[in-house]
Design a protein around this motif. Structure first.
Motif, PDB file in Angstrom:
ATOM      1  N   GLU A 265     -23.655 -37.234 -31.267  1.00 45.21           N
ATOM      2  CA  GLU A 265     -24.218 -38.204 -31.907  1.00 45.21           C
ATOM      3  C   GLU A 265     -25.348 -37.639 -32.861  1.00 45.21           C
ATOM      4  OE1 GLU A 265     -25.919 -41.493 -29.761  1.00 45.21           O
ATOM      5  OE2 GLU A 265     -26.057 -42.809 -31.609  1.00 45.21           O
ATOM      6  N   SER A 266     -25.970 -37.025 -32.326  1.00 45.97           N
ATOM      7  CA  SER A 266     -27.091 -36.193 -33.011  1.00 45.97           C
ATOM      8  C   SER A 266     -26.808 -35.235 -34.084  1.00 45.97           C
ATOM      9  CB  SER A 266     -28.248 -35.319 -32.036  1.00 45.97           C
ATOM     10  OG  SER A 266     -28.997 -36.004 -31.272  1.00 45.97           O
ATOM     11  N   TYR A 267     -25.517 -34.424 -33.627  1.00 46.34           N
ATOM     12  CA  TYR A 267     -25.084 -33.409 -34.363  1.00 46.34           C
ATOM     13  C   TYR A 267     -24.326 -34.139 -35.724  1.00 46.34           C
ATOM     14  CZ  TYR A 267     -21.961 -29.611 -35.946  1.00 46.34           C
ATOM     15  OH  TYR A 267     -21.261 -28.765 -36.852  1.00 46.34           O
ATOM     16  N   PHE A 268     -23.847 -35.076 -35.638  1.00 42.46           N
ATOM     17  CA  PHE A 268     -22.965 -35.765 -36.685  1.00 42.46           C
ATOM     18  C   PHE A 268     -24.033 -36.597 -37.544  1.00 42.46           C
ATOM     19  CE2 PHE A 268     -18.200 -36.194 -36.145  1.00 42.46           C
ATOM     20  CZ  PHE A 268     -18.222 -35.190 -35.315  1.00 42.46           C
ATOM     21  N   LEU A 269     -25.179 -36.979 -36.913  1.00 41.53           N
ATOM     22  CA  LEU A 269     -26.343 -37.657 -37.697  1.00 41.53           C
ATOM     23  C   LEU A 269     -26.999 -36.733 -38.579  1.00 41.53           C
ATOM     24  CD1 LEU A 269     -27.615 -40.602 -37.568  1.00 41.53           C
ATOM     25  CD2 LEU A 269     -29.366 -39.497 -35.908  1.00 41.53           C
ATOM     26  N   LYS A 270     -27.028 -35.332 -38.244  1.00 42.44           N
ATOM     27  CA  LYS A 270     -27.846 -34.423 -38.947  1.00 42.44           C
ATOM     28  C   LYS A 270     -26.907 -33.413 -39.865  1.00 42.44           C
ATOM     29  CE  LYS A 270     -28.362 -30.427 -35.921  1.00 42.44           C
ATOM     30  NZ  LYS A 270     -29.295 -29.424 -35.791  1.00 42.44           N
TER      31      LYS A 270
END
Ligand code: GLY
Length: 355
Positions: free
Chosen positions: A245-250
Protein backbone atom coordinates in the motif's frame (compact mmCIF):
# COMPACT_ATOMS: atom_id res chain seq x y z
CA UNK A 1 -27.96 -6.71 17.59
CA UNK A 2 -26.85 -6.53 21.21
CA UNK A 3 -24.34 -3.86 22.12
CA UNK A 4 -20.78 -5.13 22.68
CA UNK A 5 -18.96 -4.17 25.86
CA UNK A 6 -15.36 -3.09 25.36
CA UNK A 7 -13.06 -2.33 28.30
CA UNK A 8 -14.30 1.16 29.06
CA UNK A 9 -16.77 1.90 26.28
CA UNK A 10 -19.63 0.24 24.43
CA UNK A 11 -20.13 -0.54 20.75
CA UNK A 12 -23.75 0.20 19.86
CA UNK A 13 -25.53 -0.88 16.69
CA UNK A 14 -28.01 0.71 14.32
CA UNK A 15 -30.95 2.78 15.55
CA UNK A 16 -30.59 1.84 19.24
CA UNK A 17 -27.14 3.44 19.09
CA UNK A 18 -28.61 6.92 18.66
CA UNK A 19 -30.65 6.51 21.85
CA UNK A 20 -27.42 5.67 23.70
CA UNK A 21 -25.69 8.65 22.07
CA UNK A 22 -28.55 10.99 22.98
CA UNK A 23 -28.47 9.80 26.61
CA UNK A 24 -24.73 10.18 26.78
CA UNK A 25 -24.66 13.67 25.31
CA UNK A 26 -27.69 14.98 27.20
CA UNK A 27 -26.29 13.64 30.50
CA UNK A 28 -22.72 14.81 30.12
CA UNK A 29 -21.86 18.49 30.41
CA UNK A 30 -19.74 18.90 27.29
CA UNK A 31 -18.60 22.48 26.83
CA UNK A 32 -18.60 22.10 23.03
CA UNK A 33 -19.23 19.32 20.54
CA UNK A 34 -17.23 19.09 17.32
CA UNK A 35 -18.06 16.83 14.38
CA UNK A 36 -15.04 15.86 12.25
CA UNK A 37 -15.89 14.80 8.68
CA UNK A 38 -14.49 14.87 5.16
CA UNK A 39 -16.37 16.32 2.20
CA UNK A 40 -17.84 12.93 1.21
CA UNK A 41 -19.15 12.09 4.66
CA UNK A 42 -20.48 15.61 5.03
CA UNK A 43 -22.49 15.23 1.81
CA UNK A 44 -23.60 11.62 2.12
CA UNK A 45 -23.45 10.59 5.79
CA UNK A 46 -24.14 13.71 7.82
CA UNK A 47 -27.76 13.90 6.48
CA UNK A 48 -28.34 10.34 7.80
CA UNK A 49 -26.76 11.26 11.14
CA UNK A 50 -28.83 14.46 11.41
CA UNK A 51 -32.03 12.56 10.69
CA UNK A 52 -31.34 10.02 13.42
CA UNK A 53 -29.67 12.14 16.08
CA UNK A 54 -31.70 14.95 17.54
CA UNK A 55 -30.08 17.22 20.08
CA UNK A 56 -30.64 20.58 21.67
CA UNK A 57 -26.85 21.07 21.89
CA UNK A 58 -25.11 23.12 19.26
CA UNK A 59 -22.68 21.33 16.99
CA UNK A 60 -19.47 22.69 15.43
CA UNK A 61 -18.17 21.22 12.19
CA UNK A 62 -14.56 20.58 11.24
CA UNK A 63 -13.67 19.34 7.79
CA UNK A 64 -10.59 17.45 6.67
CA UNK A 65 -9.33 16.61 3.17
CA UNK A 66 -10.28 13.40 1.40
CA UNK A 67 -8.43 10.12 1.50
CA UNK A 68 -5.18 8.70 2.81
CA UNK A 69 -3.18 11.82 1.83
CA UNK A 70 -5.10 13.83 4.44
CA UNK A 71 -3.98 11.49 7.23
CA UNK A 72 -0.93 13.57 8.05
CA UNK A 73 0.51 15.97 10.59
CA UNK A 74 -0.56 19.06 8.59
CA UNK A 75 -4.20 18.03 8.92
CA UNK A 76 -3.68 17.50 12.66
CA UNK A 77 -2.11 20.94 13.07
CA UNK A 78 -5.02 22.51 11.20
CA UNK A 79 -7.57 20.70 13.42
CA UNK A 80 -5.70 21.48 16.67
CA UNK A 81 -5.58 25.13 15.60
CA UNK A 82 -9.26 25.30 14.67
CA UNK A 83 -10.22 23.58 17.91
CA UNK A 84 -8.20 26.09 19.94
CA UNK A 85 -9.61 29.02 17.93
CA UNK A 86 -13.11 27.71 18.65
CA UNK A 87 -12.21 27.47 22.36
CA UNK A 88 -12.29 23.72 22.73
CA UNK A 89 -11.37 22.74 26.27
CA UNK A 90 -10.87 19.52 28.21
CA UNK A 91 -14.63 19.11 28.53
CA UNK A 92 -15.20 19.21 24.78
CA UNK A 93 -16.22 16.21 22.68
CA UNK A 94 -15.11 15.24 19.19
CA UNK A 95 -17.42 13.03 17.13
CA UNK A 96 -15.58 11.38 14.25
CA UNK A 97 -18.04 10.68 11.45
CA UNK A 98 -16.28 8.94 8.60
CA UNK A 99 -14.04 6.12 7.43
CA UNK A 100 -10.74 4.91 8.86
CA UNK A 101 -8.90 8.13 8.01
CA UNK A 102 -11.42 10.25 9.95
CA UNK A 103 -11.60 7.94 12.99
CA UNK A 104 -7.82 7.27 13.16
CA UNK A 105 -6.88 10.93 12.72
CA UNK A 106 -9.80 12.41 14.66
CA UNK A 107 -9.04 10.02 17.53
CA UNK A 108 -5.38 11.05 17.48
CA UNK A 109 -6.21 14.77 17.43
CA UNK A 110 -8.63 14.31 20.35
CA UNK A 111 -6.19 12.15 22.33
CA UNK A 112 -3.37 14.68 22.07
CA UNK A 113 -5.21 18.01 22.37
CA UNK A 114 -4.80 19.39 25.88
CA UNK A 115 -3.48 15.92 26.86
CA UNK A 116 -6.66 14.27 25.70
CA UNK A 117 -10.31 15.10 25.23
CA UNK A 118 -13.27 12.75 24.75
CA UNK A 119 -14.15 11.34 21.36
CA UNK A 120 -16.77 9.09 19.80
CA UNK A 121 -16.34 7.09 16.59
CA UNK A 122 -19.13 6.72 14.07
CA UNK A 123 -17.58 4.68 11.25
CA UNK A 124 -19.29 5.14 7.90
CA UNK A 125 -17.29 2.59 5.87
CA UNK A 126 -17.35 -1.18 6.12
CA UNK A 127 -13.65 -1.14 6.93
CA UNK A 128 -14.24 1.33 9.75
CA UNK A 129 -17.14 -0.70 11.14
CA UNK A 130 -15.30 -4.00 11.32
CA UNK A 131 -11.79 -2.82 12.16
CA UNK A 132 -10.43 0.73 12.21
CA UNK A 133 -12.88 2.37 14.63
CA UNK A 134 -12.65 -0.42 17.23
CA UNK A 135 -9.83 -1.08 19.66
CA UNK A 136 -8.33 2.30 20.45
CA UNK A 137 -5.61 2.59 17.80
CA UNK A 138 -5.36 6.21 16.71
CA UNK A 139 -2.75 7.69 14.41
CA UNK A 140 -1.50 9.22 11.21
CA UNK A 141 0.93 8.39 8.41
CA UNK A 142 4.49 9.64 8.19
CA UNK A 143 5.01 10.37 4.49
CA UNK A 144 4.04 7.15 2.74
CA UNK A 145 4.60 5.06 5.88
CA UNK A 146 1.26 3.98 7.27
CA UNK A 147 0.19 4.72 10.85
CA UNK A 148 3.71 5.41 12.10
CA UNK A 149 2.68 8.10 14.61
CA UNK A 150 -0.15 7.52 17.03
CA UNK A 151 -1.28 6.27 20.39
CA UNK A 152 -3.66 3.81 21.98
CA UNK A 153 -6.64 5.77 23.20
CA UNK A 154 -10.21 4.56 23.57
CA UNK A 155 -13.29 6.37 22.33
CA UNK A 156 -16.18 6.94 24.75
CA UNK A 157 -18.55 5.08 22.46
CA UNK A 158 -18.72 3.53 18.97
CA UNK A 159 -21.83 3.65 16.82
CA UNK A 160 -22.08 1.12 14.02
CA UNK A 161 -25.00 1.95 11.77
CA UNK A 162 -25.16 -0.12 8.60
CA UNK A 163 -27.35 2.54 6.94
CA UNK A 164 -24.15 4.45 6.17
CA UNK A 165 -23.04 1.59 3.91
CA UNK A 166 -25.64 2.69 1.35
CA UNK A 167 -23.35 5.65 0.67
CA UNK A 168 -20.35 3.49 -0.34
CA UNK A 169 -19.22 2.56 -3.81
CA UNK A 170 -18.52 -1.14 -4.54
CA UNK A 171 -14.74 -0.65 -4.39
CA UNK A 172 -14.98 0.75 -0.85
CA UNK A 173 -17.26 -2.13 0.16
CA UNK A 174 -14.71 -4.61 -1.18
CA UNK A 175 -11.99 -2.84 0.78
CA UNK A 176 -13.88 -3.51 4.01
CA UNK A 177 -14.56 -7.11 2.99
CA UNK A 178 -10.79 -7.70 3.04
CA UNK A 179 -10.83 -7.24 6.82
CA UNK A 180 -13.80 -9.61 7.19
CA UNK A 181 -11.93 -12.20 5.09
CA UNK A 182 -8.91 -11.60 7.37
CA UNK A 183 -10.96 -12.53 10.46
CA UNK A 184 -12.24 -15.61 8.67
CA UNK A 185 -8.86 -16.87 7.47
CA UNK A 186 -6.90 -16.16 10.63
CA UNK A 187 -9.44 -16.64 13.40
CA UNK A 188 -12.85 -17.99 12.46
CA UNK A 189 -13.11 -20.77 9.86
CA UNK A 190 -16.91 -20.70 10.01
CA UNK A 191 -16.95 -17.03 9.08
CA UNK A 192 -14.71 -17.78 6.08
CA UNK A 193 -17.09 -20.56 4.95
CA UNK A 194 -20.01 -18.14 5.22
CA UNK A 195 -18.15 -15.55 3.15
CA UNK A 196 -17.58 -18.11 0.37
CA UNK A 197 -21.28 -18.96 0.28
CA UNK A 198 -22.67 -15.43 0.23
CA UNK A 199 -22.39 -12.49 -2.12
CA UNK A 200 -21.83 -9.16 -0.33
CA UNK A 201 -25.10 -7.86 -1.73
CA UNK A 202 -26.88 -10.23 0.70
CA UNK A 203 -27.82 -7.83 3.50
CA UNK A 204 -28.52 -10.50 6.12
CA UNK A 205 -25.06 -11.98 5.54
CA UNK A 206 -23.44 -8.58 5.66
CA UNK A 207 -25.13 -7.61 8.93
CA UNK A 208 -24.09 -10.92 10.50
CA UNK A 209 -20.52 -10.65 9.15
CA UNK A 210 -20.16 -7.10 10.50
CA UNK A 211 -21.43 -8.10 13.94
CA UNK A 212 -19.23 -11.21 14.06
CA UNK A 213 -16.16 -9.24 12.92
CA UNK A 214 -16.74 -6.43 15.42
CA UNK A 215 -17.18 -9.04 18.17
CA UNK A 216 -13.94 -10.85 17.19
CA UNK A 217 -12.02 -7.59 17.14
CA UNK A 218 -13.47 -6.52 20.46
CA UNK A 219 -12.64 -9.86 22.13
CA UNK A 220 -9.09 -9.87 20.80
CA UNK A 221 -8.52 -6.29 21.99
CA UNK A 222 -10.06 -7.05 25.40
CA UNK A 223 -7.50 -9.81 25.83
CA UNK A 224 -4.51 -7.87 24.48
CA UNK A 225 -5.20 -4.13 24.19
CA UNK A 226 -1.59 -3.07 23.56
CA UNK A 227 -0.65 -5.73 20.99
CA UNK A 228 1.78 -7.67 23.13
CA UNK A 229 0.66 -10.99 21.71
CA UNK A 230 -2.84 -12.05 20.56
CA UNK A 231 -3.72 -8.70 18.96
CA UNK A 232 -1.00 -9.36 16.38
CA UNK A 233 -3.45 -11.81 14.76
CA UNK A 234 -5.34 -8.76 13.47
CA UNK A 235 -2.34 -8.04 11.27
CA UNK A 236 -2.76 -11.18 9.17
CA UNK A 237 -1.92 -10.11 5.60
CA UNK A 238 -1.00 -6.63 6.79
CA UNK A 239 2.82 -6.76 6.94
CA UNK A 240 3.34 -7.16 3.22
CA UNK A 241 -0.06 -5.54 2.57
CA UNK A 242 0.95 -2.27 4.26
CA UNK A 243 4.32 -2.29 2.45
CA UNK A 244 2.54 -2.71 -0.90
CA UNK A 245 0.00 0.00 0.00
CA UNK A 246 2.81 2.43 0.94
CA UNK A 247 4.82 1.55 -2.17
CA UNK A 248 1.86 2.17 -4.49
CA UNK A 249 1.03 5.40 -2.63
CA UNK A 250 4.50 6.87 -3.10
CA UNK A 251 5.29 5.54 -6.60
CA UNK A 252 4.10 7.95 -9.29
CA UNK A 253 3.35 5.41 -12.02
CA UNK A 254 1.42 3.02 -9.77
CA UNK A 255 -2.35 3.19 -9.37
CA UNK A 256 -3.77 3.98 -5.94
CA UNK A 257 -4.83 0.85 -4.12
CA UNK A 258 -7.52 0.74 -1.48
CA UNK A 259 -6.37 -0.65 1.86
CA UNK A 260 -8.37 -3.81 1.17
CA UNK A 261 -6.81 -4.35 -2.27
CA UNK A 262 -3.32 -4.17 -0.73
CA UNK A 263 -4.31 -6.44 2.17
CA UNK A 264 -5.76 -8.92 -0.32
CA UNK A 265 -2.27 -9.28 -1.87
CA UNK A 266 -0.85 -9.52 1.64
CA UNK A 267 -3.25 -12.35 2.54
CA UNK A 268 -2.46 -14.39 -0.58
CA UNK A 269 1.28 -14.07 0.12
CA UNK A 270 0.72 -14.87 3.83
CA UNK A 271 -1.16 -18.04 2.86
CA UNK A 272 1.72 -19.05 0.58
CA UNK A 273 4.22 -18.39 3.39
CA UNK A 274 1.97 -20.49 5.64
CA UNK A 275 2.44 -23.45 3.25
CA UNK A 276 6.16 -22.99 3.60
CA UNK A 277 6.39 -22.50 7.36
CA UNK A 278 3.21 -23.98 8.90
CA UNK A 279 2.34 -26.93 6.65
CA UNK A 280 -0.73 -25.16 5.35
CA UNK A 281 -2.41 -27.26 2.65
CA UNK A 282 -1.27 -26.13 -0.81
CA UNK A 283 -4.56 -26.99 -2.56
CA UNK A 284 -6.49 -24.91 -0.01
CA UNK A 285 -3.96 -22.10 -0.48
CA UNK A 286 -4.63 -22.21 -4.23
CA UNK A 287 -8.39 -22.00 -3.67
CA UNK A 288 -7.95 -18.99 -1.34
CA UNK A 289 -5.77 -17.29 -3.95
CA UNK A 290 -8.37 -17.95 -6.64
CA UNK A 291 -11.19 -16.59 -4.46
CA UNK A 292 -9.29 -13.47 -3.39
CA UNK A 293 -8.10 -12.61 -6.90
CA UNK A 294 -11.57 -13.17 -8.36
CA UNK A 295 -13.03 -10.88 -5.67
CA UNK A 296 -10.45 -8.06 -5.65
CA UNK A 297 -8.88 -8.36 -9.09
CA UNK A 298 -5.15 -8.80 -9.57
CA UNK A 299 -2.64 -6.11 -8.66
CA UNK A 300 0.27 -5.91 -11.07
CA UNK A 301 3.53 -6.23 -9.16
CA UNK A 302 6.71 -6.80 -11.14
CA UNK A 303 10.01 -8.23 -9.94
CA UNK A 304 11.50 -4.73 -10.21
CA UNK A 305 9.08 -3.62 -7.45
CA UNK A 306 10.17 -6.29 -4.96
CA UNK A 307 13.27 -4.64 -3.41
CA UNK A 308 11.40 -1.41 -2.53
CA UNK A 309 8.45 -3.36 -1.13
CA UNK A 310 10.72 -5.59 0.97
CA UNK A 311 12.60 -2.51 2.16
CA UNK A 312 9.33 -0.90 3.32
CA UNK A 313 8.62 -4.00 5.40
CA UNK A 314 11.30 -2.87 7.86
CA UNK A 315 8.94 -0.09 8.95
CA UNK A 316 6.26 -2.57 9.88
CA UNK A 317 5.30 -1.81 13.47
CA UNK A 318 5.82 -5.44 14.40
CA UNK A 319 9.43 -5.35 13.18
CA UNK A 320 12.06 -5.91 15.83
CA UNK A 321 15.56 -4.71 14.86
CA UNK A 322 14.37 -4.57 11.25
CA UNK A 323 13.09 -8.18 11.25
CA UNK A 324 9.37 -8.59 10.66
CA UNK A 325 7.47 -11.31 12.47
CA UNK A 326 4.60 -12.58 10.33
CA UNK A 327 1.19 -13.86 11.31
CA UNK A 328 0.69 -17.12 9.43
CA UNK A 329 -1.94 -19.89 9.55
CA UNK A 330 -1.73 -23.68 10.05
CA UNK A 331 -5.32 -24.12 8.92
CA UNK A 332 -8.11 -21.72 8.09
CA UNK A 333 -8.99 -20.04 11.40
CA UNK A 334 -5.86 -21.29 13.22
CA UNK A 335 -3.16 -18.66 13.47
CA UNK A 336 0.52 -18.75 14.37
CA UNK A 337 2.05 -15.50 15.65
CA UNK A 338 5.65 -14.26 15.48
CA UNK A 339 6.79 -16.36 12.49
CA UNK A 340 10.23 -15.63 11.03
CA UNK A 341 10.26 -15.47 7.27
CA UNK A 342 13.29 -15.37 4.97
CA UNK A 343 13.67 -12.90 2.12
CA UNK A 344 13.85 -15.79 -0.36
CA UNK A 345 10.44 -17.14 0.71
CA UNK A 346 8.98 -13.63 0.61
CA UNK A 347 10.08 -13.38 -3.01
CA UNK A 348 8.59 -16.83 -3.68
CA UNK A 349 5.33 -15.66 -2.10
CA UNK A 350 5.23 -12.53 -4.29
CA UNK A 351 5.93 -14.73 -7.33
CA UNK A 352 3.10 -17.06 -6.23
CA UNK A 353 0.70 -14.10 -6.11
CA UNK A 354 1.66 -12.92 -9.59
CA UNK A 355 1.84 -16.37 -11.24
N1 GLY B 1 -6.17 -3.07 12.70
C1 GLY B 1 -5.42 -3.87 13.59
C2 GLY B 1 -5.59 -3.53 15.01
O1 GLY B 1 -6.41 -2.71 15.35
O2 GLY B 1 -4.89 -4.05 15.83
Amino acid sequence: MDALKAKDYTIHFNNAAYVALQDYIENTCFSKIFIVMDALTQTHCYPIFKEKFKTSKSLNFLNIGMGENAKDIETCVSLWQQLCDLEADRNSLIVNLGGGVVTDLGGFVASTLKRGISFINIPTTLLGMVDASIGGKTGINLGALKNQVGCFSNPKMIIIDTDYLKTLDPREMRSGMAEIIKYGLSYDAKLYETILKNPTENNAFLTEAIYRSAAIKNNVVLEDPNEQNLRKVLNFGHSLGHAIESYFLKTADKPNLTHGEAIAVGMVTAVNLSCHYCDFNLAIADSIKEFIISYFGKVTISKADYPAIIDLLKHDKKAESGIVKFVLIEQIGKYQLNCNVSEATLIEALNYYSA
